[in-house]
Structure formats: structure tokens, C-alpha cells
Design an enzyme around this catalytic site. Sequence first.
Site, mmCIF file in Angstrom:
data_model
loop_
_atom_site.group_PDB
_atom_site.id
_atom_site.type_symbol
_atom_site.label_atom_id
_atom_site.label_comp_id
_atom_site.label_asym_id
_atom_site.label_seq_id
_atom_site.Cartn_x
_atom_site.Cartn_y
_atom_site.Cartn_z
ATOM 1 N N SER A 273 93.486 19.726 47.096
ATOM 2 C CA SER A 273 92.188 19.840 47.783
ATOM 3 C C SER A 273 91.135 20.181 46.742
ATOM 4 C CB SER A 273 92.243 20.969 48.810
ATOM 5 O OG SER A 273 92.195 22.227 48.148
ATOM 6 N N ASP A 274 89.861 20.023 47.090
ATOM 7 C CA ASP A 274 88.840 20.586 46.206
ATOM 8 C C ASP A 274 88.757 22.094 46.490
ATOM 9 O OD1 ASP A 274 86.982 20.919 44.264
ATOM 10 O OD2 ASP A 274 85.592 19.397 44.980
ATOM 11 N N TYR A 275 88.022 22.772 45.638
ATOM 12 C CA TYR A 275 87.973 24.231 45.620
ATOM 13 C C TYR A 275 87.635 24.818 47.000
ATOM 14 C CZ TYR A 275 87.447 28.507 42.843
ATOM 15 O OH TYR A 275 87.617 29.742 42.278
#
Length: 736
Positions: A273-275
Site C-alpha cells: 500500500s502507499d503510506y
Amino acid sequence: MKKLFVLAFLAIAAAASADTMDAFIDSLMARMTLTEKLGQMTQLPAGTIQTGAPQESEVGKLAKEGRLGSILNLKGAEEILALQRVAVEQSRLGIPLLVGMDVIHGYETLFPIPLGMASTWDIAAIEEAARIAATEATAGGIAWTFSPMVDIALDARWGRQAEGAGEDVFLGCQVARAMVRGYEKGPHPMLSCVKHFALYGAAESGRDYNTVDMSRLRMYNQYLPPYRAAVEEGAGSVMSSFNIVDGIPATANKWLLTDVLRDEWGFKGMVVSDYSSISEMTRHGLGSVRTNAVRALVAGTDMDMAAKAFAQLPDSVMPYIDRACRRILETKYRLGLFENPYRFGDPKRVKKDVYSKKHREAARRITAESFVLLKNEGGLLPLQQKGTIALIGPLVDSRSDVTGTWSFCQDVSKYETLHEGFERRLKGRARLLCAHGCNVLDNLATQREVASGHGLEPIPPVDSESALQEALSTARQADVVIMALGETAWMSGEGAARSDLSLPAPQKKLLHEVCAIGKPVVLLNFAGRATELSWEAAHVPAIMNVWYGSEVADALCDVLFGEVSPSGRLTVSMPKATGQEPLYYSILPTGRPMEDNDPRYQVFSTNYVDVTNGALYPFGYGLTYSRFEYGKPVLEGMTVSVPVTNTGGREATEVVQLYIHDRVATISRPRKELKGFERITLKAGESRQVSFTVTPELLGYYDSNLQWTVEPGEFDLMVGPDSRRLQSVTLNFQPQ
Ligand code: BGC
């Protein structure tokens, strides 16, 4: 026969090694508890351990307990190896950590920011830069880079235009492939990560993280191809994006992460996932973190970056947990981490490879290639190294800005400011006078925050009036004035949207006043996006788009003083007014088309009352210190050829470009689309025939049913030096 035998042997060997991997992972997973599996699926930032003993930090404790699979953004081979030792020697199963970092345009040797790299149109150089980044980063202990970012960015208000290849799908695919090859296929390979999947660059109004809403037709034809190209090239991981796609955050979008990525494209790696994008789903209005962790997992996210959400997954989704955990372990296996957990991180190689002379020379050469000369009235450039040269602007003495957006592993103290670099170059040849001139922005709090928010030293504020007077007096003493203006490193990049793409007010004022003195002025436009330079184009004799990178000062001297002729070309359309954004050359014709630059305003046509259509400087545009002339293009079969001659006085590089237009199709097709390019270097007076062979693949597109189609009929094949100055031949394509 022999070849067939070798191929058969390789296939059997690959199958055997896949079997070995499967058997290894089966037996490992059979021993893992739910907590340990979720641990593998958890990634956390590890910045804090830089100052403490690894086992005492939060990540150290989690690694020891088998509750961490990966860390990001920890710098230093020794620190990383120490933490790895905790995971391998002190956790129950000894599974090594996967260590990631944003190595975006280099590790310590910093190449130009990605938009600058793309502006070289030099695919071999882009691959070389990624390979060098991998060589340095792996020495420093990094196994995984969160690069390439391949998001198509049509809207220059979006700050992250800086981090990609620009507006074009064809060029974007080539750059994506080159970067994946560079990272994954060199002598010191690392895992690449294609991001941000998908459509992140289409944020409405250019405001970061904003809504994305798009037809599938457009996705397939314009936005998805670069991600797919990177996957086909062998990228081992993909990062999901922050935005929604069809109302569902990409991180939990099954259609995107499974149906398209895996089932259609055959992706076999892992998805991160992104942050904190899993926990952000709550803010999107989609309920609790636990619910969204399940959604993200089931959709196809394997690793949770920074949200600590996967730790909450219930065992009711065990088959999906096993699927994700297996993909992560496979990734670690393929990287050789089970064979040797300490293979990334080699203090000896750090000394030899990181920021080495050889790497810096490559960066200097490639940085010089990336500058785009936009205007050079009366051949003002190149400059002579004599007399008095003034270098003015708030960027002149900034060391931290030299690094550009996204350079985590930088060691700022190693880099030269523009002032220092120019002084070294001109010593004993010309007198250099420098002045700061003005503040970067009117809003001094923002000026400070764009740097300190990223842990960088902000450019100190100055008293506007005295700085202006000092700059004017400096300019008056000079024979020529170089103005270093524009954006600081983090005025573009993540979260750095702008609503006005012209020079910030204090810099505009300074430039106007300096120009009024009447000395020859060269504007160096530092930017991480397409900016608006309408006044400048009319009043400043020489303008060059330049990008940050560790060797920028040297590279600038190489170009400004004529050792190297500029060869960069725009990969984004530079607007005449910000209100034209999103502005790109490959527009659809509409039912009421108007040509670029048509000076007449026409009611009921697709135009503005206050600005003519098209870019001020179009996609593909850029000048050299020489001149190129094009003969008539000739079509033979499916090959279009054009003679190109260097009619100027010195060797220079031209980027010959091919565009196509489908005259009649079942859906409306772009006015023109880039389909080929070639960089050629010719001596003064030299000619070369440049040929492009058009394949059916280049003529095809996805139709309204998302079927790939290649239709017979007439196509314009256009060749020339940029997306505007083109000569055309007609191809009548009849498939066999
Ligand atoms: C960015 C990613 C980056 C990640 C890790 C996020 O904020 O969107 O591009 O890789 O942080 O630093």
C-alpha cells in the site's frame, strides 16, 4: 537443436527452482503463527533507530518478536545490518527483513529529478542512472526502491509531475521499462516498485490526494500502459495509490489490484500500500481500520505500509493472509535474502561505490543532457568565460535545494551550491559576482515550511528592499547576468500543488527590475513541473529549464559555457496561462476544433477569450547551440524516413520525433500521439536519414469495449523536432 536443448534445460531448471522455492515457503509457512504472518505483511518507517541500539527501537522489538516484515527509509549499511541481525538471529523463525527506501533519482549521487531525467529522451542514460542508483543503494543496505513512479501527469499544478516522466504515454512506457531494467537487471540488482497504481496523476485540479474519476477507456489508452510496461519488464512489486478509482480507494480496489494487475497482466510479485493508505480509508468515509484492512487484503494488497492495519486482521480471512504472506516470502526468496540475509549492505562497497568519481561523472553528463534550452535570442548562449558575470537569485547559495525533491539518502554536505560551482569554474578566467536578490515566496512561513517540513535547511528570509538594491547594483557591474530562479526542491513533489505556475511574485519583481537595467540576461528556470513563462519568453533573451541533482553546478557550467550543447526536450507542455491546465499535446479534436496559437477568438469554438490555444513551449520542444533542418519525409511500405542535417556551426544532438494520427476511427482519437523518437548527434554540416517503422501495434488502441483494435485506413505519420513543427505523410494501412 543445441539451442532447443539449452532452452528446455533452462525451463526445467526454472521449474525446479520454482518447486524448490515453493517447498521452502510451504515448510516455512507451516511453522508460522497468525501473528508472524501478519508481521511479514507489516512495514514500518525505521527512522528512529538511527540514534539508538537497534533492538531497543520499536522496529527492533517488533522484528525480534517476528511482527515486522519490512522497514522503510533507514539510511546506513551498518544500521541496516544491525537491525537485520536482530530479525535473523533473535526472532523465532529468523525471516530476514525487506529493507525499502525512496531511491527516486539516485542514492547519494543524485541524478536530475525524474522529470529532468525524462527530458533527456535518452533511454540508455535513464537505465544507466537507475543501475547506478541500485549499485549505491544496495551497498547501503537497501534491497527495494519505491521507484519508478510512472503516473501520467497532464496537470502541472500537481506537484508530483516532478517525479514522473511527464504527460506522454509512449515516452512514459519507455522510461518505465528502462528504470525497471536499471534497478532489477544490473550487477547489483534491487527490487523495483511501480507506483502509484493507479491514476494518481489525475487528481482533480492538481491538488494532491484529490478525487480521481475517469472512464475505463481513458485508463486503458492513456494512464495504464506505463504501469503495464513496467510489469512486463519484470518489476517485482507494485505500490497502490492514495486516490479512489471508481469510488474505491486503489488500496482496496479488487478490479485494479487483482483483475487488471494479476489476471490481465500476469503480475506475479507483491503489492504494497502507499503510506498509511489503509488507515486513510476511514477518512475516505469507509468505516473502521479493521474493516478496511480486510477490504485491502481481499482486493490484493499484500503489505501494509505504515498504517499498522494488517496487524488487526482476523483469522477468518486466513486464505487471503496466506496468499499475501506467500507473495512477500516469495519476493524475499527471489531476492536471495534466505540464502544470505546480509547480501544488501556492504560497508566496503559503500566506500568504493557510493558517490564515486565514476558515478558523479555519469550524473554530471546526464544532468547536462537534461536541461532544456527554451530561448536563445541572438545566440547569447553559450557564454564566454571572461569579463564580469553576475549570478543572482535566492537559489544561488542553497545547498539543500540542490538535492531536488525526494532524495532521502542524500548527504547534503557533499554537494556544491551553484555559487561554489561557478566560482570554481570561473576562477582565473572571469569575475563572478553573486547576489541573493529576493525571497523565494511572499509568504515566508511557507518558504520555511517547504524545506523544514522535509528536514532540509530553509533558505533564510531577506529584507526585500535591500536584497533588491544589492542585486541591482551587482547586475549593473556585470557584462552578463545569470538569474537562478524558480522552485526550491520541495516546491514540487508530494503535497506541493500550485495554483499559479508563474514565477513567485518576489522573484518576478526581481527579474523585471534586473531586465530593466538592459544587460543581457539568462534565466535558469528551476522547476519540477511545467511552469508558465509568458512574460519571460517576451522579455528575457535566453531561458533554460534546469533541474536539481547533486552535480547540477558543474553540469550548468558545462552547458552555459559551451562545453556541452543542450539536448533536452520538454516532456510536458509549458502553458501560456495556468488556467489552461491540464494542458497536453495529445488532445482529442472535439467537434469544434481550433488550432494552437490561432490569434482570433471565435465564439462557439473550443478556445478561450483571454489566451490562444496550445502551449507556449510545446511537448518535445528544445533548442541546441546548432540548427537542424529537415528534408521531406518519404514513406516506403510502413517505414517513414526523413533526412536531417545539422546546418549550424557545431556538433549537437537532435531528438527526431514521430507522431501519428488516425484519421477515421470508431472512437475519437488524439490529434497526434508520439510513437517513436531517436536522439542523433551530428557534426556541423553532417546529415543523417532517420527512419521509423510503424508496426500495427503502434496504430492500435482500446475501443469502447476495452478490446485492443487495429483498424485499417489512413493515418497521418508526422515527423519533426517537436510536437508542433511537423511534416506529414499519409499511410494507408490495410492489415494482412
Ligand atoms: C509516497 C510514496 C512513497 C512513500 C514512502 C508516500 O507518501 O506517496 O511515493 O514511496 O510515501 O516514503
